[in-house]
Design a protein around this motif. Structure first.
Motif, PDB file in Angstrom:
ATOM      1  N   ARG A 213      13.251  66.129 -24.412  1.00 21.27           N
ATOM      2  CA  ARG A 213      12.462  66.894 -23.438  1.00 21.27           C
ATOM      3  C   ARG A 213      11.239  66.109 -22.979  1.00 21.27           C
ATOM      4  O   ARG A 213      10.837  66.196 -21.819  1.00 21.27           O
ATOM      5  CB  ARG A 213      12.016  68.219 -24.057  1.00 21.27           C
ATOM      6  CG  ARG A 213      12.967  69.355 -23.802  1.00 21.27           C
ATOM      7  CD  ARG A 213      12.233  70.661 -23.663  1.00 21.27           C
ATOM      8  NE  ARG A 213      13.114  71.698 -23.164  1.00 21.27           N
ATOM      9  CZ  ARG A 213      12.756  72.968 -23.059  1.00 21.27           C
ATOM     10  NH1 ARG A 213      11.541  73.351 -23.404  1.00 21.27           N
ATOM     11  NH2 ARG A 213      13.602  73.868 -22.588  1.00 21.27           N
ATOM     12  N   ALA A 214      10.671  65.341 -23.896  1.00 15.53           N
ATOM     13  CA  ALA A 214       9.484  64.561 -23.550  1.00 15.53           C
ATOM     14  C   ALA A 214       9.804  63.461 -22.553  1.00 15.53           C
ATOM     15  O   ALA A 214       8.894  62.908 -21.922  1.00 15.53           O
ATOM     16  CB  ALA A 214       8.869  63.960 -24.806  1.00 15.53           C
ATOM     17  N   MET A 215      11.102  63.168 -22.393  1.00 13.07           N
ATOM     18  CA  MET A 215      11.528  62.124 -21.463  1.00 13.07           C
ATOM     19  C   MET A 215      11.716  62.657 -20.043  1.00 13.07           C
ATOM     20  O   MET A 215      12.063  61.899 -19.141  1.00 13.07           O
ATOM     21  CB  MET A 215      12.833  61.478 -21.953  1.00 13.07           C
ATOM     22  CG  MET A 215      12.681  60.778 -23.298  1.00 13.07           C
ATOM     23  SD  MET A 215      14.280  60.264 -24.005  1.00 13.07           S
ATOM     24  CE  MET A 215      14.708  58.925 -22.886  1.00 13.07           C
ATOM     25  N   ARG A 216      11.503  63.964 -19.847  1.00 12.75           N
ATOM     26  CA  ARG A 216      11.577  64.521 -18.500  1.00 12.75           C
ATOM     27  C   ARG A 216      10.611  63.775 -17.583  1.00 12.75           C
ATOM     28  O   ARG A 216       9.492  63.455 -17.980  1.00 12.75           O
ATOM     29  CB  ARG A 216      11.146  65.987 -18.492  1.00 12.75           C
ATOM     30  CG  ARG A 216      12.106  67.002 -19.058  1.00 12.75           C
ATOM     31  CD  ARG A 216      11.387  68.333 -19.077  1.00 12.75           C
ATOM     32  NE  ARG A 216      12.214  69.468 -19.401  1.00 12.75           N
ATOM     33  CZ  ARG A 216      11.744  70.701 -19.570  1.00 12.75           C
ATOM     34  NH1 ARG A 216      10.444  70.923 -19.417  1.00 12.75           N
ATOM     35  NH2 ARG A 216      12.556  71.695 -19.860  1.00 12.75           N
ATOM     36  N   PRO A 217      11.002  63.511 -16.330  1.00 15.72           N
ATOM     37  CA  PRO A 217      10.064  62.866 -15.401  1.00 15.72           C
ATOM     38  C   PRO A 217       8.754  63.629 -15.259  1.00 15.72           C
ATOM     39  O   PRO A 217       7.695  63.032 -15.141  1.00 15.72           O
ATOM     40  CB  PRO A 217      10.837  62.845 -14.079  1.00 15.72           C
ATOM     41  CG  PRO A 217      12.266  62.820 -14.503  1.00 15.72           C
ATOM     42  CD  PRO A 217      12.333  63.680 -15.740  1.00 15.72           C
ATOM     43  N   SER A 218       8.826  64.965 -15.308  1.00 19.30           N
ATOM     44  CA  SER A 218       7.619  65.780 -15.143  1.00 19.30           C
ATOM     45  C   SER A 218       6.668  65.644 -16.320  1.00 19.30           C
ATOM     46  O   SER A 218       5.489  65.961 -16.218  1.00 19.30           O
ATOM     47  CB  SER A 218       7.997  67.255 -14.957  1.00 19.30           C
ATOM     48  OG  SER A 218       8.721  67.724 -16.089  1.00 19.30           O
ATOM     49  N   ASN A 219       7.192  65.167 -17.470  1.00 20.79           N
ATOM     50  CA  ASN A 219       6.353  64.988 -18.652  1.00 20.79           C
ATOM     51  C   ASN A 219       5.841  63.561 -18.786  1.00 20.79           C
ATOM     52  O   ASN A 219       5.154  63.233 -19.737  1.00 20.79           O
ATOM     53  CB  ASN A 219       7.123  65.359 -19.918  1.00 20.79           C
ATOM     54  CG  ASN A 219       7.381  66.850 -20.008  1.00 20.79           C
ATOM     55  OD1 ASN A 219       6.638  67.628 -19.429  1.00 20.79           O
ATOM     56  ND2 ASN A 219       8.425  67.240 -20.708  1.00 20.79           N
ATOM     57  N   ASN A 220       6.202  62.714 -17.835  1.00 16.06           N
ATOM     58  CA  ASN A 220       5.800  61.311 -17.880  1.00 16.06           C
ATOM     59  C   ASN A 220       4.595  61.101 -16.970  1.00 16.06           C
ATOM     60  O   ASN A 220       4.720  61.127 -15.756  1.00 16.06           O
ATOM     61  CB  ASN A 220       6.964  60.417 -17.433  1.00 16.06           C
ATOM     62  CG  ASN A 220       6.607  58.940 -17.540  1.00 16.06           C
ATOM     63  OD1 ASN A 220       5.489  58.567 -17.894  1.00 16.06           O
ATOM     64  ND2 ASN A 220       7.583  58.096 -17.225  1.00 16.06           N
ATOM     65  N   PRO A 221       3.396  60.871 -17.539  1.00 22.06           N
ATOM     66  CA  PRO A 221       2.197  60.727 -16.703  1.00 22.06           C
ATOM     67  C   PRO A 221       2.239  59.496 -15.821  1.00 22.06           C
ATOM     68  O   PRO A 221       1.510  59.407 -14.838  1.00 22.06           O
ATOM     69  CB  PRO A 221       1.059  60.636 -17.735  1.00 22.06           C
ATOM     70  CG  PRO A 221       1.729  60.136 -18.981  1.00 22.06           C
ATOM     71  CD  PRO A 221       3.108  60.731 -18.973  1.00 22.06           C
ATOM     72  N   ASP A 222       3.118  58.530 -16.157  1.00 23.85           N
ATOM     73  CA  ASP A 222       3.199  57.313 -15.362  1.00 23.85           C
ATOM     74  C   ASP A 222       4.216  57.424 -14.238  1.00 23.85           C
ATOM     75  O   ASP A 222       4.385  56.495 -13.451  1.00 23.85           O
ATOM     76  CB  ASP A 222       3.583  56.127 -16.260  1.00 23.85           C
ATOM     77  CG  ASP A 222       2.534  55.866 -17.337  1.00 23.85           C
ATOM     78  OD1 ASP A 222       1.343  56.028 -17.025  1.00 23.85           O
ATOM     79  OD2 ASP A 222       2.911  55.517 -18.469  1.00 23.85           O
ATOM     80  N   SER A 223       4.916  58.559 -14.199  1.00 28.45           N
ATOM     81  CA  SER A 223       5.948  58.715 -13.174  1.00 28.45           C
ATOM     82  C   SER A 223       5.305  59.101 -11.855  1.00 28.45           C
ATOM     83  O   SER A 223       4.517  60.042 -11.769  1.00 28.45           O
ATOM     84  CB  SER A 223       6.966  59.797 -13.588  1.00 28.45           C
ATOM     85  OG  SER A 223       7.877  60.030 -12.547  1.00 28.45           O
ATOM     86  N   SER A 224       5.665  58.384 -10.790  1.00 25.28           N
ATOM     87  CA  SER A 224       5.115  58.681  -9.473  1.00 25.28           C
ATOM     88  C   SER A 224       6.097  59.478  -8.629  1.00 25.28           C
ATOM     89  O   SER A 224       5.817  59.794  -7.482  1.00 25.28           O
ATOM     90  CB  SER A 224       4.773  57.370  -8.739  1.00 25.28           C
ATOM     91  OG  SER A 224       5.941  56.564  -8.601  1.00 25.28           O
ATOM     92  N   ARG A 225       7.275  59.774  -9.209  1.00 30.48           N
ATOM     93  CA  ARG A 225       8.297  60.508  -8.458  1.00 30.48           C
ATOM     94  C   ARG A 225       7.810  61.924  -8.190  1.00 30.48           C
ATOM     95  O   ARG A 225       7.267  62.597  -9.062  1.00 30.48           O
ATOM     96  CB  ARG A 225       9.611  60.547  -9.249  1.00 30.48           C
ATOM     97  CG  ARG A 225      10.741  61.249  -8.491  1.00 30.48           C
ATOM     98  CD  ARG A 225      11.988  61.252  -9.353  1.00 30.48           C
ATOM     99  NE  ARG A 225      13.078  61.949  -8.704  1.00 30.48           N
ATOM    100  CZ  ARG A 225      13.947  61.384  -7.894  1.00 30.48           C
ATOM    101  NH1 ARG A 225      13.842  60.097  -7.622  1.00 30.48           N
ATOM    102  NH2 ARG A 225      14.929  62.082  -7.358  1.00 30.48           N
ATOM    103  N   ALA A 226       8.013  62.407  -7.019  1.00 28.09           N
ATOM    104  CA  ALA A 226       7.572  63.758  -6.658  1.00 28.09           C
ATOM    105  C   ALA A 226       8.351  64.789  -7.442  1.00 28.09           C
ATOM    106  O   ALA A 226       9.505  64.578  -7.801  1.00 28.09           O
ATOM    107  CB  ALA A 226       7.790  63.984  -5.154  1.00 28.09           C
ATOM    108  N   ASP A 227       7.705  65.911  -7.748  1.00 28.17           N
ATOM    109  CA  ASP A 227       8.388  66.992  -8.447  1.00 28.17           C
ATOM    110  C   ASP A 227       9.562  67.492  -7.622  1.00 28.17           C
ATOM    111  O   ASP A 227       9.505  67.555  -6.402  1.00 28.17           O
ATOM    112  CB  ASP A 227       7.417  68.167  -8.692  1.00 28.17           C
ATOM    113  CG  ASP A 227       6.354  67.810  -9.706  1.00 28.17           C
ATOM    114  OD1 ASP A 227       6.591  66.878 -10.487  1.00 28.17           O
ATOM    115  OD2 ASP A 227       5.299  68.464  -9.686  1.00 28.17           O
TER     116      ASP A 227
END
Length: 327
Positions: A99-113
């Motif tokens: 679950r922690a690997m979700r893009p929404s849980n990644n502070p470095d992810s720039s991908r839009a929700d």
């Protein structure tokens, strides 16, 4: 509602061991950093299938690995994970790590929700190859739909059509609301809704009958020396294909259940305040298909009758007699 992969029952108490045996290495691969497309390709090659007998897709597997029941957990009213005492297909620690690997849980992810999309699958199709048009954000993160190129997980697409979601959905909604506002259409809403749900019910019964035939076929192959492996596989694949197609169509038609039983009196006002599920239900009720074609020029944002063709549902005739019209 389909059962959760890995379990026999909706209470998540009885484990289906063969599925659990596939889920554990899939979770391990995810924890090792493999992408969902890579994992699903492995599962499909190994012969693992979804609960409905279809090929695995990345989003489907992501949904299973994000379900707390696979780790013997549940969510309380605040969304916090709590133990349920149910069986654990993977450990709670592994589940939380995935679950922690979700893009929404990644502070470095720039991908839009990921945001909500209006067009219910498989309503929207590519006008060039007739493959379903999937929700697909652009590189800039704006919502969009596209015909995906053909891959092992998504065979058949041409990859030549992409359209901005806001413009596309607005165009379709304007035409649907205008048609919905006509008195003769409004008067038929309840009847049309019942007809679609009856058709979905008939499809569900056919699916159950085919599943029973599939089981009988397997038993015949196990006990009859006259049934060859090739004949068994051919018949089994034919049934599995029909089951997938009918189940998918039933799910699509069942979206009409969300249309108000009493009809829609003020179409425009209702649409502005309706839930997404209700809007999808209306689209299912009003339209057979929406075909999307390439833009006339690269970079063009125009959405008109040259790009979008609406096939209206004919309520007084069988579905096969529907006439395609370009709005």
């Amino acid at each position: 509602m389909p059962r959760l992969y890995g379990f026999e029952d909706m209470a998540y108490r009885r484990v289906r061991e063969r599925e659990a045996a596939a889920l554990r290495p899939a979770a391990s691969r995810r924890l090792a950093g493999q992408s969902y497309p890579a994992i699903t390709e492995w599962m499909n090659v190994e012969g693992y299938r979804t609960t409905r007998g279809g090929l695995w897709r990345p989003a489907t597997l992501a949904g299973v690995l994000d379900h707390p029941a696979i780790a013997g957990l549940g969510e309380d009213e605040n969304g916090s994970l709590v133990e349920t005492g149910g069986p654990q297909l993977i450990t709670p620690e592994d589940f939380k790590a995935i679950r922690a690997m979700r893009p929404s849980n990644n502070p470095d992810s720039s991908r839009a929700d990921q945001r909500e999309y209006l067009m219910p699958s498989p309503l929207a199709v590519c006008g060039l190859c007739a493959s379903p048009v999937d929700a697909s954000p652009s590189n800039s993160g704006s919502r969009g739909y596209r015909c995906s190129p053909s891959t092992a997980q998504h065979p058949g697409g041409c990859g030549k059509v992409r359209i901005n979601a806001d413009l596309f959905e607005t165009y379709v909604a304007e035409h649907v609301v205008a048609d919905l506002a006509r008195p003769e259409v409004s008067a038929k809403i309840a009847q049309a809704r019942d007809e679609l749900l009856a058709e979905a019910d008939a499809l569900r019964k056919q699916v159950e009958a085919d599943r029973a035939r599939q089981k009988e076929l397997g038993e015949s192959y196990a006990t009859s020396p006259d049934l060859s492996m090739e004949a068994f596989r051919t018949a089994d694949q034919k049934l599995a294909k029909r089951i997938r197609e009918n189940a998918s169509k039933a799910r699509f038609l069942e979206q009409a259940r969300n249309v108000p039983v009493g009809g829609v009196l003020d179409a425009l006002r209702w649409w502005k305040h309706a839930t997404l599920a209700s809007k999808k239900g209306v689209l299912t009720l009003m339209l057979e298909q929406v075909a999307v074609y390439p833009a006339a020029a690269r970079g063009s944002r125009a959405v008109d009758s040259d790009r979008v063709a609406l096939t209206w549902r004919q309520w007084d005739e069988p579905a096969a007699g529907a006439v395609t019209s370009v709005a």
